[in-house]
Write a protein that holds these residues in place. Structure first.
Motif, PDB file in Angstrom:
ATOM      1  N   LEU A   1      -5.853  -4.390   0.458  1.00  0.00           N
ATOM      2  CA  LEU A   1      -5.662  -3.996  -0.937  1.00  0.00           C
ATOM      3  C   LEU A   1      -5.855  -2.493  -1.110  1.00  0.00           C
ATOM      4  CD1 LEU A   1      -7.452  -6.893  -2.875  1.00  0.00           C
ATOM      5  CD2 LEU A   1      -4.989  -6.510  -2.605  1.00  0.00           C
ATOM      6  N   LYS A   2      -6.867  -1.941  -0.461  1.00  0.00           N
ATOM      7  CA  LYS A   2      -7.096  -0.500  -0.541  1.00  0.00           C
ATOM      8  C   LYS A   2      -5.907   0.262   0.037  1.00  0.00           C
ATOM      9  CE  LYS A   2     -10.199   3.171   1.010  1.00  0.00           C
ATOM     10  NZ  LYS A   2     -11.406   3.503   1.828  1.00  0.00           N
ATOM     11  N   PHE A   3      -5.406  -0.223   1.164  1.00  0.00           N
ATOM     12  CA  PHE A   3      -4.265   0.423   1.818  1.00  0.00           C
ATOM     13  C   PHE A   3      -3.028   0.383   0.931  1.00  0.00           C
ATOM     14  CE2 PHE A   3      -0.898   0.391   5.210  1.00  0.00           C
ATOM     15  CZ  PHE A   3      -1.133   1.677   5.671  1.00  0.00           C
ATOM     16  N   LEU A   4      -2.775  -0.766   0.312  1.00  0.00           N
ATOM     17  CA  LEU A   4      -1.608  -0.909  -0.568  1.00  0.00           C
ATOM     18  C   LEU A   4      -1.750  -0.051  -1.820  1.00  0.00           C
ATOM     19  CD1 LEU A   4      -1.016  -4.750  -0.290  1.00  0.00           C
ATOM     20  CD2 LEU A   4       0.484  -2.951   0.591  1.00  0.00           C
TER      21      LEU A   4
ATOM     22  N   HIS B   1       6.245   1.350   2.336  1.00  0.00           N
ATOM     23  CA  HIS B   1       5.888   1.689   3.711  1.00  0.00           C
ATOM     24  C   HIS B   1       4.572   1.011   4.097  1.00  0.00           C
ATOM     25  CE1 HIS B   1       4.009   4.269   6.846  1.00  0.00           C
ATOM     26  NE2 HIS B   1       5.228   4.264   7.334  1.00  0.00           N
ATOM     27  N   HIS B   2       3.583   1.105   3.210  1.00  0.00           N
ATOM     28  CA  HIS B   2       2.302   0.460   3.487  1.00  0.00           C
ATOM     29  C   HIS B   2       2.440  -1.060   3.496  1.00  0.00           C
ATOM     30  CE1 HIS B   2      -0.673   3.972   2.599  1.00  0.00           C
ATOM     31  NE2 HIS B   2       0.345   4.344   3.338  1.00  0.00           N
TER      32      HIS B   2
ATOM     33  N   PHE C   1       4.772 -13.272   2.208  1.00  0.00           N
ATOM     34  CA  PHE C   1       5.006 -13.645   0.810  1.00  0.00           C
ATOM     35  C   PHE C   1       3.931 -13.083  -0.119  1.00  0.00           C
ATOM     36  CE2 PHE C   1       4.450 -16.391  -2.871  1.00  0.00           C
ATOM     37  CZ  PHE C   1       5.732 -16.389  -3.401  1.00  0.00           C
ATOM     38  N   PRO C   2       2.639 -13.239   0.190  1.00  0.00           N
ATOM     39  CA  PRO C   2       1.625 -12.670  -0.708  1.00  0.00           C
ATOM     40  C   PRO C   2       1.761 -11.156  -0.893  1.00  0.00           C
ATOM     41  CG  PRO C   2       0.622 -14.218   0.819  1.00  0.00           C
ATOM     42  CD  PRO C   2       2.020 -14.007   1.282  1.00  0.00           C
ATOM     43  N   ILE C   3       2.082 -10.448   0.170  1.00  0.00           N
ATOM     44  CA  ILE C   3       2.213  -8.991   0.065  1.00  0.00           C
ATOM     45  C   ILE C   3       3.424  -8.627  -0.786  1.00  0.00           C
ATOM     46  CG2 ILE C   3       2.694  -6.873   1.345  1.00  0.00           C
ATOM     47  CD1 ILE C   3      -0.186  -7.877   1.528  1.00  0.00           C
TER      48      ILE C   3
END
Length: 217
Positions: free
Chosen positions: A12-15, A173-174, A187-189
């Protein structure tokens, strides 16, 4: 599907870091394309000999080129001409050129929508062409072009996803990197990415509707 794995704190932090860059990229490109687009639109409307036709050629060329091509050219073509660009600069340049051309056409159309009777009345009252443009045409035209300009901003925000092609660390990209963790997180992402884009674009849509209400009030 594994929502727990997909939505881990690190993921989540990365996204959200990628989403932050997406919003910053969109903001910079919006500001630049608005300023440049307004200037180009006014120059086309003014019909200045030589200058206006040249501006028209530039605008029409940029409008009819794929945005992806402009981003590629800014990232890989300009360095071949001796102009070095980093990934963020190339993304800003490609988006700005494309959107400025679109906004220029919106501005030109908005200015042309001002009734000729108002322009003639202003000129007959003693105002110069420049004064008429500044005090009559621009204020009226700008009010009419706000909704389509905001719509262009919405398109620009969505178009930032195309910069994934030059590996800029924005949201898509992330998301691609996180989805490499396994098919169970895909799917969740993608769902989360869709929600983030929707939230940002829906906010701009609400702004457009509010401006339209004020316009008709």
């Amino acid at each position: 599907m594994d929502f727990g794995k997909a939505y881990s704190p690190d993921n989540l932090k990365f996204l959200l870091e990628g989403f932050g860059l997406t919003l910053w990229l969109a903001f910079v490109a919006i500001v630049l394309s608005f300023v440049i687009g307004c200037l180009l639109g006014v120059l086309r409307y003014a019909r200045i000999p030589v200058l206006s036709p040249v501006v028209g050629i530039v605008v029409e060329t940029a409008r009819n080129l794929p945005l992806l091509l402009l981003i590629f050219f800014a990232r890989f073509g300009l360095p071949e001409l001796g102009i070095q660009t980093n990934m963020f600069g190339a993304a800003v340049l490609g988006l700005t050129v494309f959107e400025a051309a679109m906004i220029a056409e919106v501005v030109r159309s908005g200015l042309q929508s001002v009734e000729k009777g108002l322009v003639e009345a202003a000129r007959s009252s003693g105002l110069s062409y420049t004064q008429t443009l500044r005090h009559i045409v621009l204020p009226i035209g700008l009010r009419r072009m706000v909704p389509p300009i905001v719509s262009q901003f919405i398109s620009l925000l969505k178009d930032t996803s195309l910069t994934v092609i030059i590996s800029l660390g924005e949201l898509m990209h992330h998301a691609n990197i996180v989805m490499g963790q396994g098919p169970e997180v895909v799917f969740p992402i993608l769902l989360l990415v869709a929600v983030l884009y929707f939230a940002a674009n829906y906010g701009l849509s609400l702004l457009t509707r509010r401006l339209e209400v004020r316009k008709t009030a």
